[in-house]
Each structure stands twice: as structure tokens, then as C-alpha cells.
Write a protein that holds these residues in place. Structure first.
Motif, PDB file in Angstrom:
ATOM      1  N   GLU A 178      28.308  60.752   3.170  1.00 61.34           N
ATOM      2  CA  GLU A 178      29.088  60.028   2.179  1.00 61.34           C
ATOM      3  C   GLU A 178      29.621  58.697   2.679  1.00 61.34           C
ATOM      4  N   ASP A 179      29.710  58.537   4.010  1.00 54.85           N
ATOM      5  CA  ASP A 179      30.214  57.272   4.544  1.00 54.85           C
ATOM      6  C   ASP A 179      29.085  56.288   4.850  1.00 54.85           C
ATOM      7  N   LEU A 180      27.863  56.609   4.429  1.00 53.40           N
ATOM      8  CA  LEU A 180      26.739  55.685   4.518  1.00 53.40           C
ATOM      9  C   LEU A 180      26.365  55.211   3.120  1.00 53.40           C
ATOM     10  N   LYS A 181      25.727  54.043   3.045  1.00 51.88           N
ATOM     11  CA  LYS A 181      25.286  53.509   1.767  1.00 51.88           C
ATOM     12  C   LYS A 181      24.056  54.269   1.266  1.00 51.88           C
ATOM     13  N   VAL A 182      23.739  54.048   0.008  1.00 53.23           N
ATOM     14  CA  VAL A 182      22.588  54.729  -0.587  1.00 53.23           C
ATOM     15  C   VAL A 182      21.326  54.466   0.221  1.00 53.23           C
ATOM     16  N   TRP A 183      21.012  53.190   0.478  1.00 57.42           N
ATOM     17  CA  TRP A 183      19.773  52.873   1.198  1.00 57.42           C
ATOM     18  C   TRP A 183      19.816  53.372   2.633  1.00 57.42           C
ATOM     19  N   THR A 212      11.389  53.253  -0.658  1.00 53.30           N
ATOM     20  CA  THR A 212      12.798  53.138  -1.053  1.00 53.30           C
ATOM     21  C   THR A 212      12.927  52.326  -2.329  1.00 53.30           C
ATOM     22  N   ASP A 213      12.235  51.201  -2.409  1.00 54.48           N
ATOM     23  CA  ASP A 213      12.293  50.368  -3.618  1.00 54.48           C
ATOM     24  C   ASP A 213      11.771  51.137  -4.831  1.00 54.48           C
ATOM     25  N   ILE A 214      10.675  51.865  -4.640  1.00 56.36           N
ATOM     26  CA  ILE A 214      10.097  52.643  -5.747  1.00 56.36           C
ATOM     27  C   ILE A 214      11.061  53.733  -6.204  1.00 56.36           C
ATOM     28  N   LEU A 215      11.671  54.424  -5.230  1.00 55.75           N
ATOM     29  CA  LEU A 215      12.589  55.517  -5.560  1.00 55.75           C
ATOM     30  C   LEU A 215      13.820  55.011  -6.302  1.00 55.75           C
ATOM     31  N   LEU A 257      18.811  53.254  -9.674  1.00 50.89           N
ATOM     32  CA  LEU A 257      19.896  53.039  -8.716  1.00 50.89           C
ATOM     33  C   LEU A 257      19.730  51.736  -7.936  1.00 50.89           C
ATOM     34  N   GLN A 258      18.911  50.822  -8.445  1.00 50.23           N
ATOM     35  CA  GLN A 258      18.696  49.577  -7.714  1.00 50.23           C
ATOM     36  C   GLN A 258      20.013  48.842  -7.448  1.00 50.23           C
ATOM     37  N   GLU A 259      20.869  48.790  -8.461  1.00 52.98           N
ATOM     38  CA  GLU A 259      22.130  48.055  -8.328  1.00 52.98           C
ATOM     39  C   GLU A 259      23.149  48.810  -7.483  1.00 52.98           C
ATOM     40  N   GLN A 260      22.850  50.069  -7.171  1.00 53.10           N
ATOM     41  CA  GLN A 260      23.780  50.892  -6.399  1.00 53.10           C
ATOM     42  C   GLN A 260      23.343  51.045  -4.943  1.00 53.10           C
ATOM     43  N   ARG A 261      22.259  50.410  -4.541  1.00 51.43           N
ATOM     44  CA  ARG A 261      21.696  50.659  -3.213  1.00 51.43           C
ATOM     45  C   ARG A 261      22.682  50.338  -2.089  1.00 51.43           C
ATOM     46  N   GLY A 262      23.587  49.403  -2.324  1.00 56.62           N
ATOM     47  CA  GLY A 262      24.546  49.012  -1.297  1.00 56.62           C
ATOM     48  C   GLY A 262      25.882  49.725  -1.392  1.00 56.62           C
ATOM     49  N   ARG A 263      26.024  50.661  -2.321  1.00 57.14           N
ATOM     50  CA  ARG A 263      27.279  51.400  -2.475  1.00 57.14           C
ATOM     51  C   ARG A 263      27.324  52.579  -1.516  1.00 57.14           C
ATOM     52  N   LYS A 316      24.667  61.592  -7.132  1.00 54.52           N
ATOM     53  CA  LYS A 316      24.533  62.100  -5.757  1.00 54.52           C
ATOM     54  C   LYS A 316      23.486  63.209  -5.702  1.00 54.52           C
ATOM     55  N   GLN A 317      23.536  64.069  -6.690  1.00 55.83           N
ATOM     56  CA  GLN A 317      22.627  65.209  -6.732  1.00 55.83           C
ATOM     57  C   GLN A 317      21.179  64.759  -6.872  1.00 55.83           C
ATOM     58  N   ARG A 318      20.928  63.831  -7.777  1.00 61.14           N
ATOM     59  CA  ARG A 318      19.579  63.318  -7.978  1.00 61.14           C
ATOM     60  C   ARG A 318      19.080  62.612  -6.727  1.00 61.14           C
ATOM     61  N   LEU A 319      19.971  61.848  -6.098  1.00 66.43           N
ATOM     62  CA  LEU A 319      19.599  61.140  -4.874  1.00 66.43           C
ATOM     63  C   LEU A 319      19.312  62.128  -3.742  1.00 66.43           C
ATOM     64  N   ALA A 320      20.153  63.143  -3.597  1.00 71.29           N
ATOM     65  CA  ALA A 320      19.973  64.120  -2.518  1.00 71.29           C
ATOM     66  C   ALA A 320      18.639  64.850  -2.653  1.00 71.29           C
ATOM     67  N   PHE A 321      18.278  65.227  -3.856  1.00 71.59           N
ATOM     68  CA  PHE A 321      16.994  65.901  -4.056  1.00 71.59           C
ATOM     69  C   PHE A 321      15.843  64.947  -3.744  1.00 71.59           C
ATOM     70  N   SER A 322      15.955  63.709  -4.190  1.00 67.63           N
ATOM     71  CA  SER A 322      14.903  62.729  -3.942  1.00 67.63           C
ATOM     72  C   SER A 322      14.732  62.458  -2.459  1.00 67.63           C
TER      73      SER A 322
END
Length: 243
Positions: A89-94, A115-118, A124-130, A140-146
Motif C-alpha cells: 500500500e505504500d508503493l505506487k500502482v506502477w 504495464t501500459d496495456i494493463l 487506471l492510466q491516470e492512477q499509475r502514480g497514486r 485495489k482488488q482488480r489491480l491485485a488480481f491483474s
């Protein structure tokens, strides 16, 4: 083709038998539900299959590799997601994507391209740095599964992945599971939601460390004269004798 096969798989902790001689197989691309009440032994069994816990006795192969002698190969060919821990949780999406892809042995160029494709697929392109902690639970759930299937594993283990999310989000998550299964990834999932058991190709139910029932949801409902999987589960869970 069998992607998992166990024969008499057992785990003891001193005089307590957590998993008691379980034998079953799972086919490639199958969505396999692994159910049981708390303390039934399902998490211990999953840890053995993931190479995180050595069995006391019995045999098993995962993705064609032996769980005693080929643990490293197993870990390269599986993905894992749980309700309790899947992303930092303390790391960014990318950063999360890059970290786990690197752990699974992917090269930098492939990681960057995928990563770009996913992120585009997940919108979540605009959220990659969050930071991940700032994302809504459903994202979070969708990202974790991916992330768990980013390296295209032969099998993904999901340990109660939909805990705490609303029904609409759970349905969306299961659409992702179906998509992965259609691509040939085997899905091995534990859940406390019995409506999700209906979505599985086959379901096993553990009681006191043993597999008490294993079949399709339709067949289990027929065998136990039940209207739904919730009734099947409770009829079997009543047989439990240990706390």
C-alpha cells in the motif's frame, strides 16, 4: 490435462492433523472452488500447494512440478492473491506492478510494455502514480488480481479474494476470473460466499482436514437435496467435530 494432482496429502503439527490425506485433481483452465469453515484445513492445504509449507506425507504436483523437490519451479508458474495481502500500500500502482513482475522473473522491456496495456485495460492510466492505499477497494482488488496473473501463470491461487467488497464489485471480479480461465489459466479459489461457489466448475468442501465432498455445484445440490450451495455447505459443516 491435470494442473494439480494430490494423493494422500497430509500436514501435521505435532499431534494435530490439519490436513488429513486429501486426494484430488484440478484440470487446466478449470475454476476450482476450495471451501471449508474456519479451521477446516483449506489454507494449510493451499500453502502446501504453493510451496510455502512442506507436507508431512503424501504426494502432489502443481503445474507438473513436485511439491517436495521442485518448489522453485512451482513458484515461477503460479500467481497468488489473498484478501489480507496482495499489494504494497505504500508503493505506487506502477511500482507494485514492476515489483511483482520482477519477482516473477520478467524482463524490464516486457514489464514496461505490459504495464501500459494493463493500466489501459483497467482504466487506471491516470492512477499509475497514486499510492495503492489511496485507491478504492474495488480498484485495489482488480489491480491485485491483474498483478497475480501479470506473468501469465499456469495457475492462480485466490485466498478469499472478495472479502469485504459489495456484491456488484464481486460480480465484476468474477468476470475477470472467467476471462483468465478462458485464456487457459487455472483458478483455485477459496471463498466464504456460497453464491460464488455456484460460479465454479467444481467445488470441494473440507471438514476437519478431509475433503468431504467434491463435484460440480449442480451435482452437489442434487446429492444433498439442497436448493443452493449454502445449504450444501451447512449440511456438511455440521459434521465438524473439532473447533
Amino acid at each position: 490435462m491435470e494442473i494439480i494432482r494430490t494423493e494422500g496429502l497430509t500436514k501435521r503439527f505435532r499431534d494435530f492433523t490439519a490436513v488429513d490425506h486429501i486426494s484430488f485433481s484440478v484440470k487446466k483452465g478449470e475454476i476450482f472452488g476450495f471451501l471449508g469453515a474456519n479451521g477446516a484445513g483449506k489454507t494449510t492445504a493451499m500453502k502446501m500447494l504453493c510451496g510455502l509449507s512442506r507436507p508431512t506425507e503424501g504426494k502432489a504436483t502443481v503445474a507438473g512440478y513436485d511439491i517436495y523437490s521442485e518448489v522453485r519451479e512451482i513458484k515461477r508458474n503460479i500467481g497468488y492473491m489473498s484478501q489480507r495481502f496482495s499489494l504494497y500500500e505504500d508503493l505506487k500502482v506502477w511500482e507494485n506492478i514492476r515489483l511483482f513482475a520482477g519477482i516473477y522473473g520478467m524482463d524490464d522491456k516486457t514489464i514496461a510494455e505490459k504495464t501500459d496495456i494493463l493500466l489501459e485495460k483497467l482504466e487506471l492510466q491516470e492512477q499509475r502514480g497514486r499510492l495503492v492505499r489511496a485507491l478504492p477497494l474495488g480498484w485495489k482488488q482488480r489491480l491485485a488480481f491483474s498483478v497475480a496473473i501479470f506473468h501469465n501463470p499456469k495457475i492462480v491461487f485466490l485466498d478469499e479474494p472478495t472479502g469485504g467488497v459489495d456484491p456488484a464489485t464481486r460480480r465484476g471480479f468474477w468476470e475477470m476470473i472467467y476471462d483468465a480461465s478462458e485464456k487457459g489459466i487455472t483458478v483455485f479459489v477459496t471463498t466464504h460466499y456460497m453464491d460464488e461457489a455456484e460460479y465454479c466448475d467444481r467445488v470441494s468442501i473440507m471438514v476437519d482436514g478431509k475433503i468431504e465432498a467434491l463435484d460440480t455445484p449442480a451435482r452437489l445440490k442434487e446429492l444433498y437435496h439442497a436448493r443452493n450451495m449454502d445449504e450444501v455447505f451447512h449440511k456438511l459443516a455440521r459434521r465438524a467435530t473439532r473447533e
